[in-house]
Structure formats: C-alpha cells, structure tokens
Design a protein around this motif. Structure first.
Motif, PDB file in Angstrom:
ATOM      1  N   LEU A  47      10.099  -6.266  16.687  1.00 32.96           N
ATOM      2  CA  LEU A  47       8.673  -7.004  16.093  1.00 32.96           C
ATOM      3  C   LEU A  47       7.293  -5.674  17.348  1.00 32.96           C
ATOM      4  N   GLU A  48       8.713  -3.982  18.416  1.00 31.85           N
ATOM      5  CA  GLU A  48       7.940  -3.493  18.733  1.00 31.85           C
ATOM      6  C   GLU A  48       7.513  -2.730  17.806  1.00 31.85           C
ATOM      7  N   ARG A  49       7.801  -1.829  17.006  1.00 33.94           N
ATOM      8  CA  ARG A  49       8.150  -0.971  16.078  1.00 33.94           C
ATOM      9  C   ARG A  49       7.717  -1.337  14.579  1.00 33.94           C
ATOM     10  N   ILE A  50       8.685  -2.545  14.033  1.00 40.05           N
ATOM     11  CA  ILE A  50       8.482  -2.238  12.566  1.00 40.05           C
ATOM     12  C   ILE A  50       7.671  -2.774  11.858  1.00 40.05           C
ATOM     13  N   ASN A  51       7.551  -4.501  12.724  1.00 47.16           N
ATOM     14  CA  ASN A  51       6.260  -5.494  12.384  1.00 47.16           C
ATOM     15  C   ASN A  51       6.357  -6.743  13.646  1.00 47.16           C
ATOM     16  N   ALA A  52       4.973  -6.707  14.464  1.00 45.42           N
ATOM     17  CA  ALA A  52       5.330  -7.579  15.557  1.00 45.42           C
ATOM     18  C   ALA A  52       5.272  -9.048  14.897  1.00 45.42           C
ATOM     19  N   ASN A  53       4.819  -9.404  13.413  1.00 43.15           N
ATOM     20  CA  ASN A  53       4.880 -10.839  12.397  1.00 43.15           C
ATOM     21  C   ASN A  53       6.869 -11.238  12.741  1.00 43.15           C
ATOM     22  N   GLY A  54       7.622 -10.321  12.483  1.00 41.51           N
ATOM     23  CA  GLY A  54       9.083 -10.194  12.557  1.00 41.51           C
ATOM     24  C   GLY A  54       9.863 -10.191  11.300  1.00 41.51           C
ATOM     25  N   ARG A  55       8.569 -10.338  10.145  1.00 39.44           N
ATOM     26  CA  ARG A  55       9.140 -10.453   9.025  1.00 39.44           C
ATOM     27  C   ARG A  55       9.659  -9.370   7.870  1.00 39.44           C
ATOM     28  N   ILE A  56       9.599  -9.597   7.139  1.00 39.94           N
ATOM     29  CA  ILE A  56       9.828  -7.773   6.060  1.00 39.94           C
ATOM     30  C   ILE A  56       9.761  -8.594   4.517  1.00 39.94           C
ATOM     31  N   PRO A  57       9.518  -7.903   3.436  1.00 43.54           N
ATOM     32  CA  PRO A  57       9.100  -6.400   3.586  1.00 43.54           C
ATOM     33  C   PRO A  57       8.350  -5.581   4.676  1.00 43.54           C
ATOM     34  N   VAL A  58       8.925  -4.758   4.572  1.00 44.10           N
ATOM     35  CA  VAL A  58       7.949  -3.742   5.769  1.00 44.10           C
ATOM     36  C   VAL A  58       8.006  -2.401   4.768  1.00 44.10           C
ATOM     37  N   LEU A  59       6.664  -1.322   4.093  1.00 42.11           N
ATOM     38  CA  LEU A  59       7.082  -0.357   3.354  1.00 42.11           C
ATOM     39  C   LEU A  59       6.508   0.534   4.524  1.00 42.11           C
ATOM     40  N   GLN A  60       7.439   1.721   4.730  1.00 40.59           N
ATOM     41  CA  GLN A  60       7.373   2.564   6.143  1.00 40.59           C
ATOM     42  C   GLN A  60       6.569   3.918   5.330  1.00 40.59           C
ATOM     43  N   VAL A  61       5.717   3.973   6.102  1.00 42.43           N
ATOM     44  CA  VAL A  61       5.162   5.903   5.763  1.00 42.43           C
ATOM     45  C   VAL A  61       5.220   6.780   5.665  1.00 42.43           C
ATOM     46  N   GLY A  62       6.374   7.489   6.164  1.00 47.16           N
ATOM     47  CA  GLY A  62       6.042   7.962   7.070  1.00 47.16           C
ATOM     48  C   GLY A  62       6.146   7.371   8.502  1.00 47.16           C
ATOM     49  N   ASP A  63       5.075   7.866   9.471  1.00 45.21           N
ATOM     50  CA  ASP A  63       5.167   6.724  10.395  1.00 45.21           C
ATOM     51  C   ASP A  63       4.396   6.145  11.119  1.00 45.21           C
ATOM     52  N   ASP A  64       3.617   5.359   9.838  1.00 42.17           N
ATOM     53  CA  ASP A  64       3.065   4.474   9.520  1.00 42.17           C
ATOM     54  C   ASP A  64       4.218   2.686   9.120  1.00 42.17           C
ATOM     55  N   PHE A  65       3.682   1.641   9.326  1.00 43.47           N
ATOM     56  CA  PHE A  65       4.617   0.441   8.540  1.00 43.47           C
ATOM     57  C   PHE A  65       3.646  -0.991   7.903  1.00 43.47           C
ATOM     58  N   LEU A  66       3.752  -0.839   6.394  1.00 42.01           N
ATOM     59  CA  LEU A  66       2.444  -1.078   5.878  1.00 42.01           C
ATOM     60  C   LEU A  66       3.186  -2.456   5.590  1.00 42.01           C
ATOM     61  N   PRO A  67       3.083  -3.945   6.465  1.00 42.63           N
ATOM     62  CA  PRO A  67       3.875  -4.928   6.259  1.00 42.63           C
ATOM     63  C   PRO A  67       3.254  -5.476   5.033  1.00 42.63           C
ATOM     64  N   GLU A  68       3.922  -6.947   3.997  1.00 42.21           N
ATOM     65  CA  GLU A  68       3.180  -7.401   3.655  1.00 42.21           C
ATOM     66  C   GLU A  68       3.249  -7.113   1.830  1.00 42.21           C
ATOM     67  N   SER A  69       4.274  -8.067   0.766  1.00 39.51           N
ATOM     68  CA  SER A  69       4.379  -7.272  -0.176  1.00 39.51           C
ATOM     69  C   SER A  69       3.533  -6.746  -1.343  1.00 39.51           C
ATOM     70  N   ALA A  70       2.269  -7.680  -0.834  1.00 42.64           N
ATOM     71  CA  ALA A  70       1.608  -7.234  -1.679  1.00 42.64           C
ATOM     72  C   ALA A  70       0.871  -6.047  -1.680  1.00 42.64           C
ATOM     73  N   ALA A  71       0.077  -6.012  -0.120  1.00 47.41           N
ATOM     74  CA  ALA A  71       0.381  -4.997   0.662  1.00 47.41           C
ATOM     75  C   ALA A  71       0.556  -3.284   0.055  1.00 47.41           C
ATOM     76  N   ALA A  72       1.869  -3.553   0.091  1.00 48.23           N
ATOM     77  CA  ALA A  72       2.914  -1.631  -0.545  1.00 48.23           C
ATOM     78  C   ALA A  72       2.835  -2.288  -2.020  1.00 48.23           C
ATOM     79  N   CYS A  73       2.922  -3.042  -2.551  1.00 49.26           N
ATOM     80  CA  CYS A  73       2.945  -2.689  -4.010  1.00 49.26           C
ATOM     81  C   CYS A  73       1.680  -2.242  -4.752  1.00 49.26           C
ATOM     82  N   LEU A  74       0.385  -2.686  -4.182  1.00 49.42           N
ATOM     83  CA  LEU A  74      -1.271  -1.906  -3.870  1.00 49.42           C
ATOM     84  C   LEU A  74      -1.069  -0.541  -3.816  1.00 49.42           C
ATOM     85  N   TYR A  75      -0.232  -0.253  -2.438  1.00 51.88           N
ATOM     86  CA  TYR A  75      -0.062   1.922  -1.776  1.00 51.88           C
ATOM     87  C   TYR A  75       0.614   1.906  -3.307  1.00 51.88           C
TER      88      TYR A  75
END
Length: 203
Positions: A47-75
């Motif tokens: 919750l503190e580091r990866i996703n405060a919403n407590g859900r996956i998937p999360v795409l980690q890009v370097g030191d940044d974290f991108l939750p939500e599948s649609a956002a990750a697919c668009l990236y």
C-alpha cells in the motif's frame, strides 16, 4: 523504455491484458506474482510503495508505478498500430475500453472469480443476492458485443486494436462464469480472429 515490472495475479484478465499488449508490441516484462486471496496486496509495504488502492495490476516503470490495466496498456502501446492514428477511431477505441471496465468486466470477471476461486457454495449472502443481476448484465454485454461484431471483424476501424485486447481478456474465459459463448456466434468468431493474431499469447 525503462525496465518494466508487472505486479500481477496471473489468473486475472486485467493482468493478462497487459501481458498480451506487451507481447504484441514486443516489449519484455518482468513479472511479480501476488496472491490476492491471501491479502498480498493489502500489506503495508504494498500500500505504501506500489498502490495505495491495494489492487493489481500495477505496471512499474523504473521507480514509478502505474495502476489500472487500461493505463498500462496505453503506456505500452503508445506510438504503435494498436492505437489508431485517426482522432475519432482513437476515441472510439477508448470508448470500448471504458465500456469494458464499466459494463463488461464488473459482471463477467466477477462471476468468473466467484465461481472459480470462491465457489458458489462459498459466497456470502450479499454476493449470492447479486448473482441474478450480474448474470443478466453480463449476458447483455455479450449480446451488445455480438451485435457490433456481426457488422465488423474487430471493434474499431475494422482492424485489431487495444480495444480488442481489453475485451478479449475476460470474454474468452466467460464460460468460467457460467456464460454460454456458443450463444454469441459473432463473438465466438471474433475470439478466434484475436487468438489468431501474430504474437498472440495464451492467458
């Protein structure tokens, strides 16, 4: 592109969308598995580091974290043929991706999870009360998809896009939730076309 890590539960269709998009665009992903039933995504560290919403998937890009599948697919698909160049077609692609998360996934995916992971006997009273509504809404979503696909081989602009990836993920396993895919012939034909795409990977 920075090193990419997919924080996932492999059986999830939302996580599969990201793996499938990455496969189609030829981008390697490191994968880290979490047991959502055991509460792996509810730990303080997650919750503190990866996703405060407590859900996956999360795409980690370097030191940044991108939750939500649609956002990750668009990236992942940015700048590739999976995202139409035409302004209207691109918006139409997003329309189907938003619709999937609002009208299809909450019904088909939820029933699949309940039936395959919890089991009908293990459902609580609230979940059991929701079964008829979710079955009806899931069937309505499949019927809408079937009517659309009777007129076009893919969802947007007559060709394979991210919209097809988003909708394929849970549709192709809808039978796990009790839906009869043979009742939707255009959907069944489309599933075969998507699975026949170069670089397709199974769930």
């Amino acid at each position: 592109m920075s090193d990419l890590i997919l924080h996932e539960y492999a059986a999830s269709g939302n996580c599969y969308k990201i793996r499938l998009t990455a496969a189609h665009v030829g981008i390697p992903l490191e994968r880290r598995e979490y047991d959502i039933v055991a509460g792996d995504t509810r730990t303080p560290a997650f919750l503190e580091r990866i996703n405060a919403n407590g859900r996956i998937p999360v795409l980690q890009v370097g030191d940044d974290f991108l939750p939500e599948s649609a956002a990750a697919c668009l990236y992942l698909a940015d700048g590739t043929p999976l995202i139409p160049h035409d302004r209207f077609d691109r918006a139409d692609m997003l329309h189907w991706m938003f619709w999937e998360q609002y009208s299809q996934e909450p019904n088909i995916a939820t029933l699949r999870f309940w039936m395959t992971t919890i089991g009908e006997a293990g459902l609580d009273d609230l979940q059991r009360a929701q079964l008829p509504g979710k079955r009806a809404a899931g069937a309505a979503a499949l019927a809408l998809m079937d009517a659309h696909l009777a007129r076009t081989p893919f969802f947007v602009a007559g060709r394979f896009t991210l919209a097809d990836i988003a909708l394929f993920a849970y549709t192709h396993v809808a039978a796990d939730g009790g839906f009869r895919l043979e009742s939707y012939p255009a959907v069944s034909d489309w599933l075969a076309r998507v699975a026949g795409q170069p670089r397709h990977i199974a769930m």
